[in-house]
Design a protein around this motif. Structure first.
Motif, PDB file in Angstrom:
ATOM      1  N   LEU A 116       1.048  -1.252  -0.107  1.00 19.88           N
ATOM      2  CA  LEU A 116      -0.002  -0.118   0.045  1.00 19.88           C
ATOM      3  C   LEU A 116       0.774   1.366  -0.032  1.00 19.88           C
ATOM      4  O   LEU A 116       0.402   1.996  -0.798  1.00 19.88           O
ATOM      5  CB  LEU A 116      -0.703   0.171   1.231  1.00 19.88           C
ATOM      6  CG  LEU A 116      -2.069  -1.087   1.034  1.00 19.88           C
ATOM      7  CD1 LEU A 116      -2.718  -1.369   2.682  1.00 19.88           C
ATOM      8  CD2 LEU A 116      -2.970  -0.812   0.035  1.00 19.88           C
ATOM      9  N   GLU A 117       1.777   1.125   0.952  1.00 24.19           N
ATOM     10  CA  GLU A 117       2.829   2.335   0.793  1.00 24.19           C
ATOM     11  C   GLU A 117       3.521   2.507  -0.660  1.00 24.19           C
ATOM     12  O   GLU A 117       3.890   3.582  -1.036  1.00 24.19           O
ATOM     13  CB  GLU A 117       3.804   2.443   1.974  1.00 24.19           C
ATOM     14  CG  GLU A 117       3.443   2.339   3.130  1.00 24.19           C
ATOM     15  CD  GLU A 117       2.788   3.967   3.513  1.00 24.19           C
ATOM     16  OE1 GLU A 117       3.721   4.727   3.160  1.00 24.19           O
ATOM     17  OE2 GLU A 117       1.892   3.816   4.073  1.00 24.19           O
ATOM     18  N   ARG A 122       4.406   5.765  -5.453  1.00 27.57           N
ATOM     19  CA  ARG A 122       4.281   5.957  -6.816  1.00 27.57           C
ATOM     20  C   ARG A 122       3.482   6.839  -7.200  1.00 27.57           C
ATOM     21  O   ARG A 122       3.801   7.624  -8.213  1.00 27.57           O
ATOM     22  CB  ARG A 122       4.025   4.613  -7.390  1.00 27.57           C
ATOM     23  CG  ARG A 122       3.908   4.156  -9.042  1.00 27.57           C
ATOM     24  CD  ARG A 122       2.789   4.533  -9.757  1.00 27.57           C
ATOM     25  NE  ARG A 122       1.606   4.151  -9.194  1.00 27.57           N
ATOM     26  CZ  ARG A 122       0.618   3.342  -9.621  1.00 27.57           C
ATOM     27  NH1 ARG A 122       0.925   2.461 -10.460  1.00 27.57           N
ATOM     28  NH2 ARG A 122      -0.435   3.128  -8.889  1.00 27.57           N
ATOM     29  N   ASP A 123       2.307   7.043  -6.727  1.00 25.70           N
ATOM     30  CA  ASP A 123       1.445   8.181  -7.210  1.00 25.70           C
ATOM     31  C   ASP A 123       2.103   9.458  -6.727  1.00 25.70           C
ATOM     32  O   ASP A 123       1.996  10.430  -7.646  1.00 25.70           O
ATOM     33  CB  ASP A 123       0.191   7.998  -6.341  1.00 25.70           C
ATOM     34  CG  ASP A 123      -0.661   6.755  -6.812  1.00 25.70           C
ATOM     35  OD1 ASP A 123      -0.378   6.209  -7.721  1.00 25.70           O
ATOM     36  OD2 ASP A 123      -1.699   6.368  -5.957  1.00 25.70           O
ATOM     37  N   ARG A 128       4.934  14.374  -9.828  1.00 25.54           N
ATOM     38  CA  ARG A 128       5.958  15.147 -10.315  1.00 25.54           C
ATOM     39  C   ARG A 128       6.092  15.625 -11.691  1.00 25.54           C
ATOM     40  O   ARG A 128       6.029  14.607 -12.855  1.00 25.54           O
ATOM     41  CB  ARG A 128       7.610  14.533  -9.789  1.00 25.54           C
ATOM     42  CG  ARG A 128       7.454  14.185  -8.467  1.00 25.54           C
ATOM     43  CD  ARG A 128       7.924  15.527  -7.638  1.00 25.54           C
ATOM     44  NE  ARG A 128       8.020  15.107  -6.276  1.00 25.54           N
ATOM     45  CZ  ARG A 128       7.755  15.931  -5.601  1.00 25.54           C
ATOM     46  NH1 ARG A 128       7.443  17.169  -5.648  1.00 25.54           N
ATOM     47  NH2 ARG A 128       7.960  15.888  -4.104  1.00 25.54           N
ATOM     48  N   GLU A 129       6.639  16.705 -12.043  1.00 23.03           N
ATOM     49  CA  GLU A 129       6.662  17.307 -13.584  1.00 23.03           C
ATOM     50  C   GLU A 129       8.183  17.114 -13.728  1.00 23.03           C
ATOM     51  O   GLU A 129       9.012  17.033 -12.877  1.00 23.03           O
ATOM     52  CB  GLU A 129       6.278  18.848 -13.532  1.00 23.03           C
ATOM     53  CG  GLU A 129       4.959  19.159 -13.399  1.00 23.03           C
ATOM     54  CD  GLU A 129       3.977  18.484 -14.413  1.00 23.03           C
ATOM     55  OE1 GLU A 129       4.557  18.336 -15.867  1.00 23.03           O
ATOM     56  OE2 GLU A 129       2.633  18.184 -14.040  1.00 23.03           O
ATOM     57  N   ARG A 146       9.085   2.373 -12.793  1.00 27.58           N
ATOM     58  CA  ARG A 146       8.715   0.902 -13.585  1.00 27.58           C
ATOM     59  C   ARG A 146       8.919  -0.167 -12.399  1.00 27.58           C
ATOM     60  O   ARG A 146       8.071  -1.155 -12.487  1.00 27.58           O
ATOM     61  CB  ARG A 146       9.833   0.637 -14.497  1.00 27.58           C
ATOM     62  CG  ARG A 146       9.739   1.315 -15.784  1.00 27.58           C
ATOM     63  CD  ARG A 146      10.490   0.891 -16.898  1.00 27.58           C
ATOM     64  NE  ARG A 146      11.950   1.401 -16.533  1.00 27.58           N
ATOM     65  CZ  ARG A 146      12.493   2.463 -17.054  1.00 27.58           C
ATOM     66  NH1 ARG A 146      11.766   3.304 -17.513  1.00 27.58           N
ATOM     67  NH2 ARG A 146      13.743   2.508 -16.616  1.00 27.58           N
ATOM     68  N   ARG A 147       9.804  -0.040 -11.392  1.00 32.13           N
ATOM     69  CA  ARG A 147       9.876  -1.051 -10.408  1.00 32.13           C
ATOM     70  C   ARG A 147       8.582  -1.082  -9.440  1.00 32.13           C
ATOM     71  O   ARG A 147       8.023  -2.041  -9.383  1.00 32.13           O
ATOM     72  CB  ARG A 147      11.149  -0.879  -9.578  1.00 32.13           C
ATOM     73  CG  ARG A 147      12.343  -1.217 -10.286  1.00 32.13           C
ATOM     74  CD  ARG A 147      13.599  -1.015  -9.468  1.00 32.13           C
ATOM     75  NE  ARG A 147      13.579  -2.082  -8.365  1.00 32.13           N
ATOM     76  CZ  ARG A 147      14.087  -1.875  -7.352  1.00 32.13           C
ATOM     77  NH1 ARG A 147      14.708  -0.905  -7.021  1.00 32.13           N
ATOM     78  NH2 ARG A 147      14.121  -2.677  -6.377  1.00 32.13           N
ATOM     79  N   LEU A 148       8.117   0.178  -9.010  1.00 32.54           N
ATOM     80  CA  LEU A 148       7.036  -0.001  -8.469  1.00 32.54           C
ATOM     81  C   LEU A 148       5.594  -0.330  -9.117  1.00 32.54           C
ATOM     82  O   LEU A 148       4.856  -0.982  -8.595  1.00 32.54           O
ATOM     83  CB  LEU A 148       6.624   1.505  -7.857  1.00 32.54           C
ATOM     84  CG  LEU A 148       7.525   1.926  -6.635  1.00 32.54           C
ATOM     85  CD1 LEU A 148       7.591   3.723  -6.556  1.00 32.54           C
ATOM     86  CD2 LEU A 148       7.613   1.321  -5.491  1.00 32.54           C
TER      87      LEU A 148
END
Length: 170
Positions: A116-117, A122-123, A128-129, A146-148
């Protein structure tokens, strides 16, 4: 020394010590380490092997150390009754399964929390721009996202079921 030089209780102890060590998946060296932690300073893998093979007599301090390590009594380890050994084995297996199950369930809770973390992080990263980051940061950002994503896409319950089904002995 041959088995006929030992009493039935000494023979039962040697066999029980070997059975309990093997049941835990311990090597001779690991058993020797456990004995040393109980004050048997001279214990080594050869001592354990010779004890289990009835090639040396067991000393009282060693027998007591084995009993402490295996959380039992010398009396239970020297029992010559088949039913006593079967009951003892069943109780020991039930305790080990229970303890392992508690450990696994606690770890599953940790996995869920971390999963969940990972989604939250990831979100946050996705918000981020690119203009806020250096080219190096953009590269690392893309890699970690990609990993997340791969981690988050993992069907954890299905993976647990697969591990259960592929476990040895099933």
């Amino acid at each position: 020394m041959a088995e006929d030089k030992y009493s039935p209780h000494e023979i039962a102890f040697a066999h029980e010590a070997a059975r309990r060590r093997e049941q835990r998946g311990w090597t001779l060296g690991e058993m020797a380490d456990a004995l040393r932690s109980e004050g048997i300073d001279y214990a080594n893998s050869m001592t354990v092997s010779r004890t289990e093979k009835l090639q040396r007599p067991i000393r009282m301090n060693e027998a007591l150390a084995y009993a402490r390590i295996f959380q039992t009594s010398v009396d239970q380890m020297t029992s010559t009754g088949k039913i006593d050994r079967e009951i003892l084995t069943a109780n020991e297996l039930a305790e080990m399964v229970h303890n392992f199950m508690e450990t696994v369930l606690a770890q599953v809770g940790h996995v869920r929390w971390n999963w969940l973390e990972a989604r939250k992080v990831r979100d946050e990263l996705m918000s981020r721009e690119a203009s806020e980051m250096t080219p190096s940061q953009q590269e690392r950002h893309a890699e970690v996202v990609r990993r997340l994503d791969a981690l988050i896409a993992t069907n954890v319950p299905a993976e647990l079921e697969r591990a259960w089904n592929e476990a040895p002995g099933l």
